[in-house]
Design a protein around this motif. Structure first.
Motif, PDB file in Angstrom:
ATOM      1  N   GLN A  91      -2.618  -4.897  -5.258  1.00 51.10           N
ATOM      2  CA  GLN A  91      -1.616  -3.517  -5.224  1.00 51.10           C
ATOM      3  C   GLN A  91      -2.497  -2.329  -5.165  1.00 51.10           C
ATOM      4  OE1 GLN A  91      -0.242  -2.845  -9.212  1.00 51.10           O
ATOM      5  NE2 GLN A  91       1.506  -1.369  -8.345  1.00 51.10           N
ATOM      6  N   GLY A  92      -3.843  -2.457  -5.381  1.00 53.50           N
ATOM      7  CA  GLY A  92      -4.751  -1.329  -5.241  1.00 53.50           C
ATOM      8  C   GLY A  92      -4.951  -1.268  -3.659  1.00 53.50           C
ATOM      9  N   THR A  93      -5.016  -2.329  -2.991  1.00 58.05           N
ATOM     10  CA  THR A  93      -5.306  -2.115  -1.425  1.00 58.05           C
ATOM     11  C   THR A  93      -4.058  -1.736  -0.779  1.00 58.05           C
ATOM     12  OG1 THR A  93      -6.927  -4.234  -1.589  1.00 58.05           O
ATOM     13  CG2 THR A  93      -5.654  -3.688   0.534  1.00 58.05           C
ATOM     14  N   LYS A  94      -2.855  -2.053  -1.367  1.00 57.77           N
ATOM     15  CA  LYS A  94      -1.586  -1.473  -0.503  1.00 57.77           C
ATOM     16  C   LYS A  94      -1.516   0.024  -1.097  1.00 57.77           C
ATOM     17  CE  LYS A  94       3.495  -2.251  -0.767  1.00 57.77           C
ATOM     18  NZ  LYS A  94       3.877  -0.909  -1.270  1.00 57.77           N
ATOM     19  N   LEU A  95      -1.727   0.373  -2.279  1.00 58.84           N
ATOM     20  CA  LEU A  95      -1.699   2.059  -2.527  1.00 58.84           C
ATOM     21  C   LEU A  95      -2.830   2.610  -1.729  1.00 58.84           C
ATOM     22  CD1 LEU A  95      -0.827   1.875  -6.380  1.00 58.84           C
ATOM     23  CD2 LEU A  95       0.671   2.136  -4.405  1.00 58.84           C
ATOM     24  N   ALA A  96      -3.904   1.941  -1.622  1.00 63.84           N
ATOM     25  CA  ALA A  96      -4.897   2.825  -1.037  1.00 63.84           C
ATOM     26  C   ALA A  96      -4.564   2.959   0.739  1.00 63.84           C
ATOM     27  CB  ALA A  96      -6.343   1.969  -1.055  1.00 63.84           C
ATOM     28  N   MET A  97      -4.095   1.997   1.046  1.00 62.32           N
ATOM     29  CA  MET A  97      -3.888   2.284   2.559  1.00 62.32           C
ATOM     30  C   MET A  97      -2.688   3.188   2.903  1.00 62.32           C
ATOM     31  SD  MET A  97      -5.973   0.596   4.161  1.00 62.32           S
ATOM     32  CE  MET A  97      -5.194   1.157   5.813  1.00 62.32           C
ATOM     33  N   GLU A  98      -1.532   3.281   1.919  1.00 61.38           N
ATOM     34  CA  GLU A  98      -0.810   4.124   1.915  1.00 61.38           C
ATOM     35  C   GLU A  98      -1.115   5.622   1.811  1.00 61.38           C
ATOM     36  OE1 GLU A  98       2.014   3.143  -1.142  1.00 61.38           O
ATOM     37  OE2 GLU A  98       3.090   1.473  -0.105  1.00 61.38           O
ATOM     38  N   ALA A  99      -2.375   5.802   0.784  1.00 61.07           N
ATOM     39  CA  ALA A  99      -2.953   7.107   0.539  1.00 61.07           C
ATOM     40  C   ALA A  99      -3.563   7.468   1.726  1.00 61.07           C
ATOM     41  CB  ALA A  99      -3.807   6.935  -0.736  1.00 61.07           C
ATOM     42  N   ILE A 100      -4.396   6.576   2.536  1.00 62.22           N
ATOM     43  CA  ILE A 100      -5.353   6.852   3.566  1.00 62.22           C
ATOM     44  C   ILE A 100      -4.519   7.185   4.609  1.00 62.22           C
ATOM     45  CG2 ILE A 100      -6.685   5.618   5.330  1.00 62.22           C
ATOM     46  CD1 ILE A 100      -7.873   3.923   2.926  1.00 62.22           C
ATOM     47  N   ARG A 101      -3.271   6.303   4.916  1.00 65.02           N
ATOM     48  CA  ARG A 101      -2.372   6.839   6.289  1.00 65.02           C
ATOM     49  C   ARG A 101      -1.520   8.037   5.826  1.00 65.02           C
ATOM     50  NH1 ARG A 101      -0.725   0.374   6.294  1.00 65.02           N
ATOM     51  NH2 ARG A 101      -2.502  -0.121   8.144  1.00 65.02           N
ATOM     52  N   GLU A 102      -1.581   8.781   4.729  1.00 58.05           N
ATOM     53  CA  GLU A 102      -0.927  10.043   4.547  1.00 58.05           C
ATOM     54  C   GLU A 102      -1.647  10.886   5.126  1.00 58.05           C
ATOM     55  OE1 GLU A 102      -0.538  10.787   0.618  1.00 58.05           O
ATOM     56  OE2 GLU A 102       1.094   9.195   0.076  1.00 58.05           O
ATOM     57  N   ILE A 103      -3.226  10.628   5.443  1.00 59.00           N
ATOM     58  CA  ILE A 103      -4.139  11.381   5.869  1.00 59.00           C
ATOM     59  C   ILE A 103      -4.361  10.919   7.538  1.00 59.00           C
ATOM     60  CG2 ILE A 103      -6.542  12.416   6.086  1.00 59.00           C
ATOM     61  CD1 ILE A 103      -6.013  11.869   2.634  1.00 59.00           C
ATOM     62  N   ASN A 104      -4.596   9.878   7.632  1.00 53.73           N
ATOM     63  CA  ASN A 104      -4.796   9.392   9.060  1.00 53.73           C
ATOM     64  C   ASN A 104      -3.749   8.120   9.273  1.00 53.73           C
ATOM     65  OD1 ASN A 104      -5.725   8.211  11.126  1.00 53.73           O
ATOM     66  ND2 ASN A 104      -7.852   7.781  10.726  1.00 53.73           N
ATOM     67  N   PRO A 105      -2.537   8.501   9.827  1.00 53.63           N
ATOM     68  CA  PRO A 105      -1.572   7.458  10.244  1.00 53.63           C
ATOM     69  C   PRO A 105      -1.979   6.035  10.747  1.00 53.63           C
ATOM     70  CG  PRO A 105      -0.701   9.666  10.551  1.00 53.63           C
ATOM     71  CD  PRO A 105      -2.373   9.807  10.373  1.00 53.63           C
ATOM     72  N   SER A 106      -3.194   6.615  11.735  1.00 50.28           N
ATOM     73  CA  SER A 106      -3.600   5.385  12.548  1.00 50.28           C
ATOM     74  C   SER A 106      -4.677   4.211  11.955  1.00 50.28           C
ATOM     75  CB  SER A 106      -4.114   5.919  13.692  1.00 50.28           C
ATOM     76  OG  SER A 106      -5.262   6.665  13.450  1.00 50.28           O
ATOM     77  N   ALA A 107      -4.827   4.743  10.514  1.00 47.17           N
ATOM     78  CA  ALA A 107      -5.716   3.912   9.835  1.00 47.17           C
ATOM     79  C   ALA A 107      -5.594   2.396   9.936  1.00 47.17           C
ATOM     80  CB  ALA A 107      -6.022   4.273   8.256  1.00 47.17           C
ATOM     81  N   GLN A 108      -6.499   1.498   9.945  1.00 48.71           N
ATOM     82  CA  GLN A 108      -6.109   0.107  10.284  1.00 48.71           C
ATOM     83  C   GLN A 108      -6.658  -0.560   9.145  1.00 48.71           C
ATOM     84  OE1 GLN A 108      -5.065  -1.168  13.917  1.00 48.71           O
ATOM     85  NE2 GLN A 108      -4.164   0.745  13.253  1.00 48.71           N
ATOM     86  N   LEU A 109      -6.242  -1.709   8.548  1.00 47.27           N
ATOM     87  CA  LEU A 109      -6.590  -2.670   7.346  1.00 47.27           C
ATOM     88  C   LEU A 109      -7.056  -3.795   8.056  1.00 47.27           C
ATOM     89  CD1 LEU A 109      -6.895  -3.417   4.616  1.00 47.27           C
ATOM     90  CD2 LEU A 109      -4.178  -4.425   4.681  1.00 47.27           C
ATOM     91  N   VAL A 110      -8.542  -3.962   7.583  1.00 48.49           N
ATOM     92  CA  VAL A 110      -8.995  -5.197   8.144  1.00 48.49           C
ATOM     93  C   VAL A 110      -9.426  -6.045   6.612  1.00 48.49           C
ATOM     94  CG1 VAL A 110     -11.232  -6.207   9.030  1.00 48.49           C
ATOM     95  CG2 VAL A 110     -10.254  -4.309  10.071  1.00 48.49           C
ATOM     96  N   GLN A 111      -8.307  -6.870   6.305  1.00 51.57           N
ATOM     97  CA  GLN A 111      -8.592  -7.458   5.123  1.00 51.57           C
ATOM     98  C   GLN A 111      -9.491  -8.736   4.913  1.00 51.57           C
ATOM     99  OE1 GLN A 111      -7.407  -6.238   2.112  1.00 51.57           O
ATOM    100  NE2 GLN A 111      -9.048  -7.764   1.746  1.00 51.57           N
ATOM    101  N   THR A 112     -10.362  -8.850   4.206  1.00 49.46           N
ATOM    102  CA  THR A 112     -11.325  -9.908   4.204  1.00 49.46           C
ATOM    103  C   THR A 112     -11.242 -10.974   3.164  1.00 49.46           C
ATOM    104  OG1 THR A 112     -12.957  -8.699   2.831  1.00 49.46           O
ATOM    105  CG2 THR A 112     -12.860  -8.404   5.318  1.00 49.46           C
TER     106      THR A 112
END
Length: 748
Positions: free
Chosen positions: A164-185
């Motif tokens: 859930q933290g990852t999901k919310l983090a990517m939502e927050a990041i993409r509010e600033i940088n819509p093209s942000a990419q998630l590389v999930q290890t």
């Protein structure tokens, strides 16, 4: 090979054990060295997994952030045109104001992620949380890391908090940088088992996908672990939310190690106690599949292919590393690289392979639960205090362009050889890699290492270690190659076409050399000089050995490579002159100075004779005023081979750490063996022993280079374990003859 990218990464874990934080960047010194990034750029890496960790930026309060370090590093990466994959939490539980099973963890983490994106709006790639499943297991199921819980409910809570933290983090990041990419290890292995434990292996083989399944919205009522998650108190509303509003990775990051595949066996008596566990139904051992003879590990290619097929998303190997000898490090990376390249050629969407732990790692042998400074070398070697290039660095520099690889990469890694089996144990050297015996599977097609000195302790030790390490070699006697004869040397090099020569031949009788100076100089000086000349002409690497006896003993502190030789005897002069002539003829030669060595494979050493005397309760005289740095033969040989493979040159000191008089050394060995040396050991002046050749009173060796060997105490522990030296009270006279036979064979 298809065009995949070379990526890199630094081991950057900040994990918490109790109230203590373990910081890999502080231990490696990377936290203080901006210049490391320029070294990484020389490798040709395109992307780097790089930390902007929560615990480091905002350790005390969420509103108190220090961006200085991250700003300097990320800006430098940008200048070097290396794309950062920014990590925010790496095996951590977060700062002290949160933890993995904190109800507010996901929202606190997302706030931090938003702050990172605001600070670095140009960053495109993120791994907000590294290995959520693995971290949840280690922290909340096994209790190794904070918060040290050991139950399914805590494990599931920690995992879902991270997802859930990852999901919310990517939502927050993409509010600033819509093209942000998630590389999930995450670590991706596979569990093998006996038939009785197939049900447990099946469970674990479903569980291994949970990080990506949850993010991709694959965990529904038909998922094999749906009921398990609900039973472990996972909120159904959260599972349904992830199902309806997933956050699929842009890249599936697979971390695969030689230990990632496991074997489960209920026959626990066949395995050490620390591997034993229970699932409330069975007690069983959980061990590395690669070490079980009955197991057939899938390997990197099949594991990676499974990830490609399951998600139909771009995939990358985001960690490829092996803590092992230099050639095995290279063999592992090339095997992973070639597997990824082959899948790329077959049409799989594989992006790159990450050379993990560019600077090495600390204390992973205790799973980061103890701060002992145990160092695993990475692409660079930090033992000298600064990152030094190795053969692995050279491999990476040319791997993407298909550059010629080291000859040792013709041999499969130990995980593909018969010696991999520990359960049950295989023979110590199941394959003989002596090319002249023509017994290795590849036979004479392999380019060997040429070893001189077939009858000597050191020459035989090199052959033994080469068998263990899978290094093809030819061990030559003087009759097969006379190193003082140029024609003889040329003939041998032409016949065997070695990639390197290890010269262990020489005159070793220090006292007798005073009466035989010509013979001593012929073998110790002329021979190495001839080898250097011919090896230089043929472009073949060379290592030869020198001695602590090149020094005069006037310092009374350890000698380093920077000190000037001042030999006191014929033997020392022959070695000092050899050093000069070898390096004059071949500046790229490697010259190893070492000291009095001892080892487990023969009885011709001071430690064995000292212990044997005290076991038999016989008097032993040892000099109290001559100080040396004892050297353990396996350490000397293994490190020499690593340096040779690294193509190092010049003079190096290789000796175990610690300087002792001969009497102190004998007493230390006796005490560690459980013997009382006092009744039998007499510390005497060296003059009383009556040595014809003058010796320095102090010839301890130290180093200013990275050839740092373990301590003498550590080496003695391994010597005693390897020899199983018999320690027992004296026997009645009638039993003495039988006892002597066991003593004579103990070091064989």
């Amino acid at each position: 090979m298809a065009n995949i990218e070379l990526w890199g990464g630094v081991e950057c874990t900040v994990n918490r054990v109790g109230e203590q934080y373990f910081d890999q960047l502080a231990q490696s010194g990377h936290a203080r060295r901006l210049s490391d990034l320029d070294l990484f750029a020389e490798l040709g890496i395109k992307k780097i997994r790089y930390p902007v960790l929560w615990e480091s930026v905002a350790p005390d309060h969420p509103e108190q952030k220090n961006w200085d370090w991250a700003t300097e590093r990320l800006n430098r990466l940008r200048e070097l045109t290396i794309e950062p994959i920014v990590g925010l939490l790496h095996h951590g539980s977060g700062p002290r104001y949160t933890h993995l099973i904190d109800e507010d963890f996901p929202h606190k983490f997302a706030q931090y992620a938003r702050a990172v994106a605001r600070q670095f709006p140009w960053v495109t790639y993120y791994t907000p949380i590294n290995e959520p499943l693995t971290t949840a297991r280690f922290s909340a199921l096994y209790g190794l890391w904070y918060p040290h819980t050991r139950d399914d409910a805590s494990f599931v809570k920690a995992l879902l908090n991270q997802i859930q933290g990852t999901k919310l983090a990517m939502e927050a990041i993409r509010e600033i940088n819509p093209s942000a990419q998630l590389v999930q290890t995450d670590d991706l292995g596979y569990s093998h088992s006996t038939p009785a434990l197939q049900y447990q292996a099946d469970f674990e083989n479903h569980r291994r996908w949970l990080t990506w399944d949850l993010l991709c919205g694959k965990v529904n009522q038909q998922h094999p672990l749906w009921n398990y998650l609900l039973k472990a108190k996972a909120p159904e509303t959260l599972l349904l939310e992830l199902l309806e509003n997933p956050c699929p990775p842009n890249v599936i990051g697979v971390n695969y190690y030689v230990t990632s595949e496991r074997y489960l066996d209920e026959h626990i008596a066949d395995y050490p106690w620390h591997t034993h566990g229970s699932n409330q139904k069975h007690r069983y051992a959980d061990v590395e599949a690669v070490r079980v003879q009955a197991a057939s590990p899938l390997g990197a290619q099949k594991i990676l292919e499974q990830a490609c097929d399951r998600y139909n998303l771009p995939v990358a190997i985001t960690e490829a590393h092996l803590c092992c000898t230099r050639e095995e490090q290279m063999r592992w990376f090339t095997e992973v690289w070639d597997a990824a390249s082959l899948l790329k050629e077959q049409g799989k969407n594989v992006l790159g392979v990450t050379a993990w732990t560019l600077l090495g790692a600390y204390d992973w042998n205790s799973l980061l639960t103890q701060n002992r400074g145990h160092y695993e070398m990475g692409v660079y070697d930090l033992r000298g205090g600064e990152p030094a290039r190795t053969a692995v660095s050279e491999l990476l520099t040319g791997i993407a362009s298909g550059a010629e690889r080291h000859p040792l990469l013709q041999v499969p890694g130990w995980w593909n050889r018969a010696c991999r089996s520990v359960y049950p144990p295989s023979a110590e050297c199941p394959e003989v890699w002596d090319i002249s015996l023509n017994k290795s599977k590849q036979g004479s097609k392999l380019q060997p290492l040429l070893i001189t000195g077939a009858t000597g302790t050191l020459g035989r030790a090199f052959a033994r270690v080469c068998d263990i390490r899978g290094i093809p070699y030819v061990l030559l006697s003087r009759q097969q190659m006379d190193i003082t004869n140029e024609d003889s040397v040329r003939k041998a090099l032409t016949q065997y076409k070695p990639w390197a020569v290890v010269n262990t031949a020489g005159y070793v009788r220090v006292d007798q050399a005073e009466q035989e100076p010509e013979a001593c100089f012929r073998e110790n000086t002329l021979g190495p000089a001839v080898l250097a000349k011919i090896c230089q002409e043929e472009q073949v690497q060379l290592v030869t050995f020198s001695s602590d006896l090149v020094f005069g003993g006037e310092k009374m502190v350890v000698y380093t490579e920077q000190d000037t030789p001042q030999p006191l005897n014929v033997y020392g002069r022959s070695k000092a002159e050899a050093e000069a002539q070898v390096l004059a003829a071949m500046p790229t030669a490697l010259v190893i100075r070492t000291s009095a060595f001892f080892g487990p494979w023969d009885e011709h050493n001071f430690v064995y004779h000292a212990l044997k005397a005290m076991v038999r309760q016989e008097p032993l005289e040892a000099a109290a005023d001559q100080f040396i740095t004892p050297t353990y033969v396996p350490d000397l040989v293994n490190t020499t081979l690593d340096l040779l493979i690294d193509a190092e040159s010049g003079i190096w000191h290789l000796a175990n750490r610690g300087t002792y008089s001969w009497a102190e050394f004998a007493a230390l060995a006796a005490n560690m063996a459980g013997l009382d040396p006092k009744p039998w050991l007499e510390a005497v002046p060296s003059a009383k022993i009556g040595q014809p050749a003058a010796r320095p009173m102090f010839s301890g060796l130290g180093t200013v280079k990275r050839g740092v060997l373990p301590t003498v105490e550590d080496a003695l522990q391994r010597f005693l374990h390897a020899t199983q030296f018999p320690v027992r009270p004296s026997l009645p006279p009638q039993e003495e003859e039988v006892a002597d036979q066991s003593l004579l064979s103990a070091g064989a």
